[in-house]
Design a protein around this motif. Structure first.
Motif, PDB file in Angstrom:
ATOM      1  N   THR A  23       1.009  -1.162   0.131  1.00  0.00           N
ATOM      2  CA  THR A  23      -0.050   0.026   0.246  1.00  0.00           C
ATOM      3  C   THR A  23       0.771   0.869  -0.309  1.00  0.00           C
ATOM      4  O   THR A  23       0.534   2.585  -0.448  1.00  0.00           O
ATOM      5  N   ARG A  24       2.012   0.883   0.568  1.00  0.00           N
ATOM      6  CA  ARG A  24       2.811   2.508   0.426  1.00  0.00           C
ATOM      7  C   ARG A  24       4.105   1.777   0.771  1.00  0.00           C
ATOM      8  O   ARG A  24       4.588   0.572   0.359  1.00  0.00           O
ATOM      9  N   PHE A  25       5.681   2.757  -0.342  1.00  0.00           N
ATOM     10  CA  PHE A  25       7.219   3.104  -0.412  1.00  0.00           C
ATOM     11  C   PHE A  25       7.185   4.194  -0.344  1.00  0.00           C
ATOM     12  O   PHE A  25       7.334   4.653  -0.880  1.00  0.00           O
ATOM     13  N   TYR A  26       8.684   3.847   0.534  1.00  0.00           N
ATOM     14  CA  TYR A  26       9.120   4.769   0.975  1.00  0.00           C
ATOM     15  C   TYR A  26      10.317   4.972   1.014  1.00  0.00           C
ATOM     16  O   TYR A  26      10.809   3.665   1.325  1.00  0.00           O
ATOM     17  N   ILE A 106       3.843  -1.960  -6.450  1.00  0.00           N
ATOM     18  CA  ILE A 106       4.092  -0.236  -6.627  1.00  0.00           C
ATOM     19  C   ILE A 106       5.638   0.810  -6.335  1.00  0.00           C
ATOM     20  O   ILE A 106       6.185  -0.513  -6.377  1.00  0.00           O
ATOM     21  N   HIS A 107       5.113   1.902  -6.914  1.00  0.00           N
ATOM     22  CA  HIS A 107       6.101   2.694  -7.671  1.00  0.00           C
ATOM     23  C   HIS A 107       6.651   3.326  -5.603  1.00  0.00           C
ATOM     24  O   HIS A 107       6.008   3.664  -5.268  1.00  0.00           O
ATOM     25  N   PRO A 108       8.085   3.974  -5.929  1.00  0.00           N
ATOM     26  CA  PRO A 108       8.268   4.530  -4.297  1.00  0.00           C
ATOM     27  C   PRO A 108       7.172   5.408  -4.510  1.00  0.00           C
ATOM     28  O   PRO A 108       6.864   6.398  -5.852  1.00  0.00           O
ATOM     29  N   ASN A 109       6.569   5.959  -3.503  1.00  0.00           N
ATOM     30  CA  ASN A 109       5.426   6.852  -3.135  1.00  0.00           C
ATOM     31  C   ASN A 109       6.367   8.513  -2.440  1.00  0.00           C
ATOM     32  O   ASN A 109       5.471   9.568  -3.096  1.00  0.00           O
ATOM     33  N   ASP A 110       7.136   7.910  -1.711  1.00  0.00           N
ATOM     34  CA  ASP A 110       7.589   9.594  -0.402  1.00  0.00           C
ATOM     35  C   ASP A 110       8.900   9.337  -0.689  1.00  0.00           C
ATOM     36  O   ASP A 110       9.325   8.281  -0.444  1.00  0.00           O
TER      37      ASP A 110
END
Length: 135
Positions: A23-26, A106-110
């Motif tokens: 769901t997230r990638f940081y 997914i790809h990095p979000n932030d």
């Protein structure tokens, strides 16, 4: 994109399978992640705690919970590679992106904790790009 992907440590003694439903990638640039990785930042994927199935070597994992700060690191006791762990709140599984054998969904979000980034990081992104060791 695969529903499940695999991962493990450098020496291959610890392996796992994880649902490819992150769901997230940081990219985390905090000072703790710099120390944990020995690099400019950690690359962490977030998912639910039940998304992982350990295939081999789970007994070789070692966990360090910092007594003063809210962070954890899990690694292979043989080779030192970072491995997935469930947060102290038990609400999230964090998977180091480098421990995966396939690409995540997914790809990095932030880039988080950007103010704490290593002073040399920005210059490093402009350094020469080489396919192997420079000649």
């Amino acid at each position: 994109m695969s529903e499940k992907i695999t991962g493990g440590c450098l020496c291959g003694k610890v392996t796992f399978e994880v649902n490819n439903s992150f769901t997230r990638f940081y990219f985390c640039h905090c000072q703790q992640c710099q120390k944990i990785t020995g690099s400019a930042h950690a690359a962490n994927l977030f998912t639910t705690p039940d998304a992982i199935k350990w295939i081999s070597g789970q007994r070789l994992t070692k966990q360090y919970d910092d007594p003063d700060r809210d962070f954890t690191v899990v690694f292979c006791s043989e080779c030192g590679s970072g491995l997935p762990f469930v947060t102290k709140t038990s609400k999230t599984l964090i998977v180091p992106a480098g421990s995966l054998n396939e690409d995540p969904n997914i790809h990095p979000n932030d880039n988080i904790f950007w103010a704490e980034r290593a002073t040399w990081y920005d210059e490093g992104t402009n350094a020469n790009q080489c396919a192997g060791f420079p000649s």
